[in-house]
Design a protein around this motif. Structure first.
Motif, PDB file in Angstrom:
ATOM      1  N   THR A 214     -16.784  12.655  69.719  1.00  0.00           N
ATOM      2  CA  THR A 214     -18.078  11.951  69.843  1.00  0.00           C
ATOM      3  C   THR A 214     -18.164  10.773  68.874  1.00  0.00           C
ATOM      4  OG1 THR A 214     -19.123  13.407  68.202  1.00  0.00           O
ATOM      5  CG2 THR A 214     -19.205  14.115  70.508  1.00  0.00           C
ATOM      6  N   LEU A 215     -17.203  10.728  67.949  1.00  0.00           N
ATOM      7  CA  LEU A 215     -17.184   9.613  67.004  1.00  0.00           C
ATOM      8  C   LEU A 215     -16.551   8.390  67.627  1.00  0.00           C
ATOM      9  CD1 LEU A 215     -16.016  11.401  63.715  1.00  0.00           C
ATOM     10  CD2 LEU A 215     -18.304  10.569  64.262  1.00  0.00           C
ATOM     11  N   LEU A 216     -17.122   7.271  67.325  1.00  0.00           N
ATOM     12  CA  LEU A 216     -16.490   6.030  67.723  1.00  0.00           C
ATOM     13  C   LEU A 216     -15.258   5.812  66.857  1.00  0.00           C
ATOM     14  CD1 LEU A 216     -19.647   3.752  68.117  1.00  0.00           C
ATOM     15  CD2 LEU A 216     -18.303   4.832  69.931  1.00  0.00           C
ATOM     16  N   PRO A 217     -14.278   5.070  67.338  1.00  0.00           N
ATOM     17  CA  PRO A 217     -13.038   4.872  66.578  1.00  0.00           C
ATOM     18  C   PRO A 217     -13.274   4.377  65.157  1.00  0.00           C
ATOM     19  CG  PRO A 217     -12.749   4.105  68.814  1.00  0.00           C
ATOM     20  CD  PRO A 217     -14.206   4.442  68.673  1.00  0.00           C
ATOM     21  N   ASN A 218     -14.231   3.420  64.983  1.00  0.00           N
ATOM     22  CA  ASN A 218     -14.452   2.899  63.624  1.00  0.00           C
ATOM     23  C   ASN A 218     -15.114   3.957  62.736  1.00  0.00           C
ATOM     24  OD1 ASN A 218     -16.818   2.731  65.126  1.00  0.00           O
ATOM     25  ND2 ASN A 218     -17.593   0.975  63.955  1.00  0.00           N
ATOM     26  N   GLU A 219     -15.936   4.851  63.378  1.00  0.00           N
ATOM     27  CA  GLU A 219     -16.555   5.927  62.616  1.00  0.00           C
ATOM     28  C   GLU A 219     -15.507   6.942  62.153  1.00  0.00           C
ATOM     29  OE1 GLU A 219     -20.912   5.991  64.848  1.00  0.00           O
ATOM     30  OE2 GLU A 219     -19.285   7.304  65.558  1.00  0.00           O
TER      31      GLU A 219
END
Length: 1122
Positions: free
Chosen positions: A93-98
């Motif tokens: 559920t995390l974006l790549p940058n997160e």
């Protein structure tokens, strides 16, 4: 939200408010003993199950339940909180940058590997991998990333397009693939992956090829090999209609071809034709050029490429396989610059099992118009490939002389080549002395024999002690060697030195036999000299007189064994002598008389002490039932069975007795055949067909076969190797010498390309050693319909075809084809080769006509040396016009032509030579003529002097001479060697070459020394003179060999003698023939002729003894009354 969740949130919120004031240990305790306990509980599987926030995103979960404590949430705590599947769901559920920010919280490789292994959404992972390109990470972290991401990538293959696969492998993994391992690759997903993925994988790993260790290379190749073999269709991933399908090797092996083998490539494709197609693809050729392939792969690709396109341009051939392939290509027309550039590469070839023959290089260099000193320097050792014609027409004496430092080191010169070089440099002022001859190096073999006459004694002595010069002189013509040794002998005699200490040991064969009748001072010194058999026989008796321990005698001496020279030895000494000859090659006549002397000796107890060839001549019946009879016949099987004719009862009996010993009653096994050895050469056709396949291995060593054996062997070969139409070069090489008995129908099924590849070298190998087999296979090949197809649809003969196909040209180009397809200029360029080939007379006549076109004003002498068999096509009148000014020219014409022993054209050659100033029939010339002396006219024979005979080194062959000429030649030998008459047996040996001209008085004198004359020599005596010999004289002449008279009982010689002798004399020689002369009447006896009977009456037979007795009684009764 449930009540427990709200309580947990409130509690964590409270702890978070004071988080900054808590110690690290307290923070850990709160997390481990409160938050963790509340958030999860143990399931039956011992996995932690999340109790709160199961359906929330990762960030919401952290914000709600960890708050400030998220700062100490490392990957291990995260795994302990959330089971694997749920963890992946939340991390995704995390974006790549997160996720990247979370990764950066902990730099440990374990943290990165755990987190990334659960970040499995491929689209987000793609973005993350792109972001990671800007991150500076340790090697351990880099490796952890690869281990974590690679499985996710593999599991997502089906969802990725071709371009996405390429992006992943060529870009996203570009910083990681240098760390790839077999563990990551050798998984089912890879081994069952699509061809698109595999293709991209090969490309990506090839890019990183030089980053890997050899071990990693091998690991990667092993995976590739498994992938390519895991398919029912071969080659895997090959679709003929696809663009670039022929680039299969480049596409699916890439740089890892380096670790492949020919066998692997065959397994990958299961189709040689496809491999040939792949090999000539430009991508494959570039790959071969770039990689460091094994020698076996270089050879393999050379064969594939040459088979597919034998006329491939040299500019396309990878330089790294040029040395391997050049000999297999049809070079054809090559530009001069390309030829020289190619030669420059080839001169650096240093391959153990690849030989760049002059035939290959000659065709390459044929396009060069002029060979300057610079060009010759560039060619280096390859200059040895220049044909005699090229040397004559395309070089200058000054260029050759400048290049001597290079040319003198070339080891492959033929006499014709070296002669052309020496002649040209001599014409521009090259001086001849010891120093300059030393500088010629290997070119000394091209010197004229009379060059030696112009050297000083000091020069001769210096050269005799020059090891390098002597080593090259060993390879020179007989005329040159002999003339040099003659000069060395003269120097030795002038300085009163022992000639055996002055003449180089390896040139001892050129010492005239008249110089060998001497006292023996140093047997060891004598044994170090390389003698011919005829030389060793002359001094063998004196060696026997001076030696009692024969075990130390060298082969050089022992080869001179004769029974006549060993008359003085007792039986024990004789046996010791024969046992010392295990490594000596003896002739049939030597073995025959030796075994007669051993007839009463029981060799069964120590047969292993005797040479196997001696056992061959001894009957084997008494050894058939010995306990070690297998060892006996195994040793016998190593003998040279051809020393006995096939019809010999002894030879036949050996095989029969061997079968009895080995208890062979049915099929011959491999063990049987190994024991029989050469005895197996006499097996019947049915035995050959029924025998173990090992029979072919044994038969390959046989020199000839009967007409019944040949079809049986042909059938056996086909039974083992299958349809001849499917044979390869490897098949024919395995068949070996047995290829010489292949039938016309079998040969017809072989592709012409295969025949051209195999037979030229094969024919060259058997031409001299197995003349009968050579003639047979040439006949079979000529009768093959393929070779007699309608012409002139033939390929024009070029230098390349001539030098490579050699004698096969005589098969594939009948006279009509030669007429059409051989240009006169090409013929002149290759005259030395064409003159040596086995053409029939109709073909040779075509060559002669083309030569007449090329040389309208007559053949220059330099080209006469190259004529070979073509010389036979000229008449004696035409030969009389030739310019034969040099002894070397005469020698070449006689030795290279297939002249009959009494061909009058040889006499024409000699007569033409003798017309030159200073030419004579000296010892050197007589040495050349010795095998053809019967070709000489009476006038030329009359020119032979005693000095010439005394200095000649080769025994004359007088077997086909007229009786008149035999008589003249014997008289000349007798006169030349008269001073050695006291040498007895040696004197006999000196006279033996012309003994067919001996008078009865001469034979009577020779018989007094019991020479043990060989039966074949006796059969050549003058029948009219033999009639005048007493039986006792004949017995003394033959000695041990008298029993062999029965083998020539039907000859005119024996019939004529028997007709002139009584039954008593005939019986004395063991001949079972009726005599032609009645026995004389004893004194005091009369003979009453009572043979006349009345007409029709029965014959009356009265004993002659009775008649003699009655007559004697009557005389005695009346005597008192007289």
């Amino acid at each position: 939200m449930s009540k427990p969740s709200r309580l947990l949130q409130q509690s964590v919120k409270g702890f978070s408010l004071v988080y900054g004031s808590l110690s690290a240990d307290t923070r850990q305790d709160i997390f481990n003993h409160f938050i963790k306990i509340y958030l999860s509980k143990k399931a039956s599987s011992n996995d932690s199950m999340l109790m709160c926030g199961k359906n929330e995103t990762f960030q919401t979960f952290v914000d709600n339940y960890l708050m400030a404590f998220s700062a100490i949430l490392d990957s291990e705590k995260l795994v302990s909180l959330i089971q694997s599947g749920l963890l992946s769901q939340k991390l995704n559920t995390l974006l790549p940058n997160e996720l990247l920010r979370y990764l950066n919280q902990d730099t440990s490789s374990i943290h990165w590997e755990i987190i990334l292994s659960h970040y499995t959404e491929i689209s987000n992972l793609s973005v993350l991998m792109d972001l990671l390109k800007t991150v500076n990470m340790s090697s351990a972290t880099t490796e952890a990333v690869l281990r974590a991401v690679w499985p996710t990538f593999l599991n997502s293959l089906e969802s990725l397009s071709g371009s996405e696969l390429d992006t992943w492998l060529s870009k996203r993994f570009s910083d990681y693939l240098h760390l790839i391992s077999k563990k990551l690759l050798n998984v089912e997903v890879v081994l069952n992956a699509s061809c698109s993925f595999y293709k991209n994988l090969v490309n990506a790993l090839s890019i990183h090829y030089w980053n890997y260790t050899t071990s990693t290379h091998q690991d990667i190749y092993s995976v590739f090999k498994t992938y390519l073999l895991r398919s029912d269709t071969k080659p895997r991933c090959y679709v003929s209609s696809d663009e670039g399908a022929a680039s299969w090797i480049f596409t699916y092996l890439g740089d890892y071809l380096t670790h492949s083998t020919p066998e692997d490539l065959r397994l990958f494709t299961n189709n040689v034709t496809l491999l040939q197609d792949f090999s000539v693809d430009q991508t494959c050729l570039a790959l071969i050029e770039r990689l460091n392939l094994s020698e076996e792969l270089k050879i393999f690709f050379s064969e594939l490429i040459a088979s597919k396109d034998p006329s491939i341009s040299l500019t396309k051939v990878p330089r790294k396989i040029l040395c391997y392939i050049i000999g297999k290509l049809n070079i054809g027309s090559v530009g001069e610059s390309q030829a020289l550039a190619t030669a420059n590469i080839l001169k650096n070839c240093s391959i153990s099992n690849i030989t760049l023959g002059n035939d290959v290089l000659a065709s390459l260099l044929s396009s060069v118009s002029t060979f300057t000193a610079e060009t010759l320097g560039t060619l280096g050792s390859l200059a040895g490939a220049l044909s005699p014609t090229a040397i004559i027409e395309k070089t200058t004496g000054s260029a050759l002389q400048q290049s001597l430092p290079t040319l003198s080191k070339i080891e492959t010169w033929s006499v014709a080549q070296a002669s052309s070089v020496v002649k040209k440099i001599t014409e521009v002022g090259f001086t001849i002395n010891a120093t300059s001859l030393g500088s010629l190096g290997s070119l000394v073999i091209g010197l004229e024999a009379n060059t030696m006459d112009n050297l000083t004694s000091a020069d001769i002595s210096a050269l005799a002690n020059n090891t390098r010069f002597v080593s090259y002189m060993e390879q020179a013509t007989t005329t040159l060697r002999q003339r040099f040794v003659q000069q060395v002998i003269q120097v030795a005699l002038a300085s009163k030195k022992n000639i055996f200490q002055v003449v180089p040991a390896n040139l001892a064969s050129e010492i005239p036999v008249s110089r060998l009748i001497m006292s023996i001072n140093n047997v060891q010194e004598l044994g170090q000299m390389k003698w011919t058999t005829s030389q060793a026989q002359v001094f063998f008796q004196k060696v026997m007189d001076n030696v009692t321990d024969y075990s130390n005698l060298s082969v050089n001496i022992l080869q001179g064994f004769t029974c006549g020279a060993t008359n003085s030895l007792n039986n024990s000494q004789f046996q010791s002598l024969i046992k010392s000859m295990k490594n000596v090659t003896l002739q049939s006549s030597q073995l025959s008389c030796a075994t007669k002397r051993l007839t009463n000796t029981d060799v069964s107890t120590d047969f292993k002490s005797y040479p196997s060839d001696v056992l061959l001549f001894i009957g084997s019946s008494s050894n058939t039932f010995l306990p070690d009879c297998k060892d006996y016949f195994s040793l016998l099987g190593k003998s040279n069975i051809d020393l006995l004719p096939r019809t010999s009862p002894i030879r036949t009996t050996h095989l029969t007795n061997a079968k009895t010993c080995l208890k062979i009653s049915g099929t011959l096994t491999k063990d049987n055949l190994e024991t029989l050895g050469f005895l197996a050469c006499d097996l019947t056709a049915s035995e050959i067909i029924a025998a173990d396949p090992y029979i072919l291995t044994v038969l390959r060593s046989c020199s000839s076969f009967t007409d019944l054996q040949k079809p049986a062997i042909n059938s056996k070969i086909i039974n083992i190797n299958g349809n001849p139409g499917n044979w390869t070069i490897s098949t024919l090489k395995e068949i070996g010498n047995l290829a010489s008995i292949l039938s016309t129908s079998t040969l017809q099924q072989l592709p012409m390309a295969l025949k051209i590849e195999f037979f030229p070298n094969f024919l060259g190998n058997i031409k001299i050693k197995y003349k009968t087999s050579f003639s047979y296979i040439m006949k079979q090949l000529k009768e093959s319909p393929i070779s007699t197809r309608a012409l002139p649809s033939c390929t024009n003969l070029t230098t390349d075809i001539i030098v490579k196909q050699k004698d096969f040209i005589a098969v594939s180009y009948p006279s009509s084809a030669l007429e059409t397809c051989l240009d006169a200029s090409v013929m002149v360029d290759n005259l030395d080769t064409l003159g040596s080939l086995a053409f029939d007379d109709s073909q040779l006549l075509v060559l002669r006509k083309k030569l007449d076109v090329a040389f309208t004003n007559g053949i220059p002498e330099d080209y006469l040396l190259q004529l070979g068999n073509i010389a036979r096509m000229y008449s004696t009148d035409e030969i009389a016009k030739w310019n034969i000014t040099r002894l070397q020219t005469l020698s070449s014409l006689i030795e290279k032509g297939s002249w009959e022993s009494n061909d009058t054209k040889v006499n024409a050659l000699v007569s033409r030579y003798l017309q030159q100033p200073r030419a004579s029939l000296d010892g050197t010339t007589l040495t050349i003529l010795a095998p053809k002396v019967c070709s000489l006219s009476g006038d030329n024979i009359g020119r032979i002097s005693s000095d010439a005979i005394g200095s000649s080194t080769v025994p004359m062959d007088t077997s086909t001479c007229s009786q008149t000429n035999k008589n003249i030649l014997f008289s000349k030998l007798k006169s030349a060697y008269q001073s050695f008459a006291d040498s007895k047996y040696a004197y006999y040996l000196l006279l033996q070459p012309a003994i067919g001209g001996a008078r009865a008085a001469d034979l009577i004198q020779l018989s007094k020394d019991s020479p043990n004359m060989d039966i074949n020599v006796f059969a050549g005596l003058n029948p009219e003179e033999v009639k005048n010999l007493a039986a006792s004289t004949i017995k003394d002449l033959l000695g041990q060999n008298v029993a062999d008279l029965s083998s020539i009982a039907s000859s005119d010689l024996i019939k004529g003698w028997v007709a002139m002798n009584t039954q008593t004399a005939v019986n004395l020689l063991g001949l079972n023939l009726p005599a032609g002369v009645k026995e004389p009447t004893p004194n005091g006896f009369i003979v009453l002729d009572l043979a006349t009977q009345p007409s029709g009456a029965a014959p009356c037979h009265i004993s002659s003894i009775l008649l003699f007795s009655t007559a004697a009684f009557v005389v005695q009764m009346i005597s008192p009354f007289l």
